[in-house]
Scaffold this motif. Structure first.
Motif, PDB file in Angstrom:
ATOM      1  N   PRO A 110       0.916   3.395   0.528  1.00 24.98           N
ATOM      2  CA  PRO A 110       0.810   1.941   0.328  1.00 24.98           C
ATOM      3  C   PRO A 110      -0.626   1.448   0.170  1.00 24.98           C
ATOM      4  O   PRO A 110      -0.845   0.301  -0.228  1.00 24.98           O
ATOM      5  N   LEU A 111      -1.605   2.299   0.487  1.00 23.52           N
ATOM      6  CA  LEU A 111      -2.992   1.841   0.515  1.00 23.52           C
ATOM      7  C   LEU A 111      -3.507   1.347  -0.836  1.00 23.52           C
ATOM      8  O   LEU A 111      -4.192   0.313  -0.885  1.00 23.52           O
ATOM      9  N   PRO A 112      -3.243   2.036  -1.956  1.00 19.82           N
ATOM     10  CA  PRO A 112      -3.759   1.528  -3.236  1.00 19.82           C
ATOM     11  C   PRO A 112      -3.299   0.112  -3.556  1.00 19.82           C
ATOM     12  O   PRO A 112      -4.009  -0.639  -4.225  1.00 19.82           O
ATOM     13  N   THR A 113      -2.125  -0.268  -3.090  1.00 15.98           N
ATOM     14  CA  THR A 113      -1.622  -1.621  -3.320  1.00 15.98           C
ATOM     15  C   THR A 113      -2.199  -2.615  -2.332  1.00 15.98           C
ATOM     16  O   THR A 113      -2.570  -3.748  -2.698  1.00 15.98           O
ATOM     17  N   ILE A 114      -2.315  -2.203  -1.081  1.00 13.33           N
ATOM     18  CA  ILE A 114      -2.717  -3.132  -0.029  1.00 13.33           C
ATOM     19  C   ILE A 114      -4.236  -3.301   0.067  1.00 13.33           C
ATOM     20  O   ILE A 114      -4.721  -4.384   0.424  1.00 13.33           O
ATOM     21  N   LEU A 115      -5.002  -2.267  -0.268  1.00 10.86           N
ATOM     22  CA  LEU A 115      -6.460  -2.362  -0.142  1.00 10.86           C
ATOM     23  C   LEU A 115      -7.052  -3.530  -0.928  1.00 10.86           C
ATOM     24  O   LEU A 115      -7.885  -4.273  -0.386  1.00 10.86           O
ATOM     25  N   PRO A 116      -6.668  -3.757  -2.192  1.00 10.68           N
ATOM     26  CA  PRO A 116      -7.216  -4.920  -2.900  1.00 10.68           C
ATOM     27  C   PRO A 116      -6.861  -6.246  -2.228  1.00 10.68           C
ATOM     28  O   PRO A 116      -7.664  -7.191  -2.254  1.00 10.68           O
ATOM     29  N   LEU A 117      -5.692  -6.324  -1.631  1.00 12.36           N
ATOM     30  CA  LEU A 117      -5.288  -7.546  -0.943  1.00 12.36           C
ATOM     31  C   LEU A 117      -6.153  -7.786   0.292  1.00 12.36           C
ATOM     32  O   LEU A 117      -6.597  -8.912   0.551  1.00 12.36           O
ATOM     33  N   LEU A 118      -6.390  -6.726   1.046  1.00 11.85           N
ATOM     34  CA  LEU A 118      -7.259  -6.836   2.223  1.00 11.85           C
ATOM     35  C   LEU A 118      -8.685  -7.189   1.816  1.00 11.85           C
ATOM     36  O   LEU A 118      -9.368  -7.962   2.495  1.00 11.85           O
ATOM     37  N   THR A 119      -9.122  -6.617   0.697  1.00 13.38           N
ATOM     38  CA  THR A 119     -10.471  -6.911   0.201  1.00 13.38           C
ATOM     39  C   THR A 119     -10.596  -8.386  -0.170  1.00 13.38           C
ATOM     40  O   THR A 119     -11.620  -9.026   0.108  1.00 13.38           O
TER      41      THR A 119
END
Length: 244
Positions: A110-119
């Motif tokens: 899930p990280l590739p999807t969630i990382l931009p959101l967290l950024t």
């Protein structure tokens, strides 16, 4: 600032075992990753925070890609968000640049999807765009993050409100209750209760909170006075004559 730095380097809640893992020669021993991950989840449940211990997990993932756990990484980044404006979030992300995805994961990463959101959330906090932060946080795009991660991170939203409070203290001497409410995603009596805990007093007739003076929200003129003695002036004039 010195106190904050000392707490960051060695939080008072860190146990001797974790201290040895973070500071000792065992820091890069992959067999200790489970202990550090358990410590992270203790932080998630207890509202504690230890950036160096969490960075040690990410460093172990770098050296041992087969250990990589995206859920752990996302929780580390969530905790790092609550430390804004300190650079913890960027420090964590910097250890993910060259990461290798663990091919043994049972489910999609899930990280590739969630990382931009967290950024994006981090950018809003760094830029003090607090209403935009809350609007994005509550959006449909972050539904999965809220339902699977922040719901487990005890006190996450309150920790973000403390980030906002620090920025408000450093910027304002007075702030309207409506504006403050939009910054902390609260309304009505909840805003008053939050401000009261911060030590801010409300003028009920105007709806404005007064924020006590502190070194950051006070503008003071600084007078710089230079004392040049005659022998020093003679040397300066003499040197300028020689240059000509």
């Amino acid at each position: 600032m010195a106190s904050a730095t000392a707490s960051w380097l060695s939080p008072p809640t860190r146990t001797e075992l974790i201290e040895n893992l973070v500071s000792g020669v065992d820091r890069y021993n992959p067999s200790n990753v489970g202990i550090l991950e358990d410590y992270l989840y203790h932080q998630i449940r207890s509202q504690e925070y230890d950036c160096l211990a969490n960075l040690a997990i990410l460093k172990l993932y770098q050296f041992n890609p087969d250990l990589f756990n995206p859920d752990v990484v996302i929780n580390i980044l969530l905790k790092a968000l609550t430390s804004t404006p300190f650079p913890d979030f960027n420090l964590c992300v910097s250890l993910l640049d060259e990461r290798l995805v663990n091919p043994n994961l049972d489910e999609p990463d899930p990280l590739p999807t969630i990382l931009p959101l967290l950024t994006n959330l981090h950018h809003f906090l760094q830029q003090c765009r607090f209403p935009a932060f809350w609007a994005f946080y509550h959006s449909d795009d972050l539904e999965s993050l809220r339902e699977n991660y922040t719901v487990e991170c005890v006190g996450f939203e309150d920790a973000i409100r403390e980030v906002v409070a620090q920025a408000v203290k450093a910027t304002f001497t007075r702030i309207d209750s409506g504006r403050l409410g939009s910054y902390i995603d609260l309304s009505g009596s909840d805003v008053e209760e939050f401000a009261s805990k911060q030590g801010w007093s409300l003028d009920a007739s105007t709806g404005i909170f007064a924020i006590p003076p502190n070194p950051d929200n006070q503008v003071e003129s600084v007078v710089v006075q230079e004392n040049i003695k005659l022998p020093q002036l003679v040397k300066v004039v003499s040197h300028s004559v020689q240059v000509k």
